[in-house]
Design an enzyme around this catalytic site. Sequence first.
Site, PDB file in Angstrom:
ATOM      1  N   ARG A 231     -31.977 -26.854-108.538  1.00 43.05           N
ATOM      2  CA  ARG A 231     -32.456 -25.741-109.341  1.00 43.05           C
ATOM      3  C   ARG A 231     -33.657 -25.122-108.644  1.00 43.05           C
ATOM      4  NH1 ARG A 231     -28.261 -25.718-111.277  1.00 43.05           N
ATOM      5  NH2 ARG A 231     -27.616 -25.973-113.459  1.00 43.05           N
ATOM      6  N   GLU A 260     -34.022 -16.340-110.057  1.00 43.79           N
ATOM      7  CA  GLU A 260     -32.708 -15.753-109.762  1.00 43.79           C
ATOM      8  C   GLU A 260     -32.379 -14.623-110.742  1.00 43.79           C
ATOM      9  OE1 GLU A 260     -29.739 -18.800-109.844  1.00 43.79           O
ATOM     10  OE2 GLU A 260     -30.749 -20.001-108.326  1.00 43.79           O
ATOM     11  N   HIS A 278     -26.491 -18.726-105.076  1.00 45.61           N
ATOM     12  CA  HIS A 278     -26.123 -19.765-106.050  1.00 45.61           C
ATOM     13  C   HIS A 278     -24.596 -19.929-106.117  1.00 45.61           C
ATOM     14  CE1 HIS A 278     -27.656 -21.903-109.917  1.00 45.61           C
ATOM     15  NE2 HIS A 278     -26.680 -22.578-109.341  1.00 45.61           N
TER      16      HIS A 278
END
Length: 312
Positions: A231, A260, A278
């Site tokens: 993460r 993000e 991602h």
Amino acid sequence: MKPRLLSNGRLPPGLLARLAAAYALTTLGEQADPAAHLAEHGAAYEGLVTSAAVGADAALLARLPRLKVISSFGVGLDKIDLAAARARGIAVGYTPDVLNDCVADTAWGLLIDVARGFSAADRYVRRGLWPQGPFPLGRQVSGARLGIVGMGRIGRSIAQRSTGFEMQVRYHTRTPVAKLPWAHEPSLIELARWADFLVLITAGGAGTRHLVDAAVLDALGPAGYLINVSRGSVVDEAALVAALCERRIAGAGLDVFEHEPHVPAALMALDNVVLLPHVASATQQTRQAMSDLVYDNLQAFFAEGRLVSAAV
């Protein structure tokens, strides 16, 4: 009557089609005023489908007073208020195991890419720079020291892949994991100091926020590389940008970011950083398996009161 099901966040179209056929499905994002919709209809929903990226916070759960089950697309649980779900007896399903291989593959792809400079070398060729001279030397991967932060299912998959590269492996977790062939390192600072490559595959959330800070990066040092497939919140991104720009670490391979989908412009300007949007689990095979498990969790719950893969 079919159970009422609410979908929140972006989910694969094929999964939504299957859910629409089996349940009375409503997509929250398609409502003209989602808040007004929840105020008027929230009490009708028995099930919620979400994703690891979106989750389900306490405010959303409070608007769904008859909610019985959450089925999440992904393995990350940091954006689901598990305590609130547990307190209300809401079952929470997620999609572990089916994405282990693809996330581990991505970690290795990032590691090899940033060490050897493949993405940068591709840009070098495309810009027509090769005739001007050879591309700079990279860093050998085989025989290097691999440090892994987190040793769950995916961490073990990453470690197992190191065998083909004849690497030494150590890992850091709060407590040692039983019956593993790799050495446990109690200190993250010492693991970073030892490792040539430090791979992050720990859970997100408040407990690991900025776990990798300036001190860890300085311990990794100017010959070390950071790989993050966990993460973005696990890394102090400002400290990472500074360490990369000042060459206090050799490079980084990043699939996740703190804010993000926004990525610091300073990172995009560096050739010793590989940036992915991602996509660690983003293969057709894995996303289909994840979709199947989201669907199977709901089917099992409404038919038998159980989940195939339960987080709560």
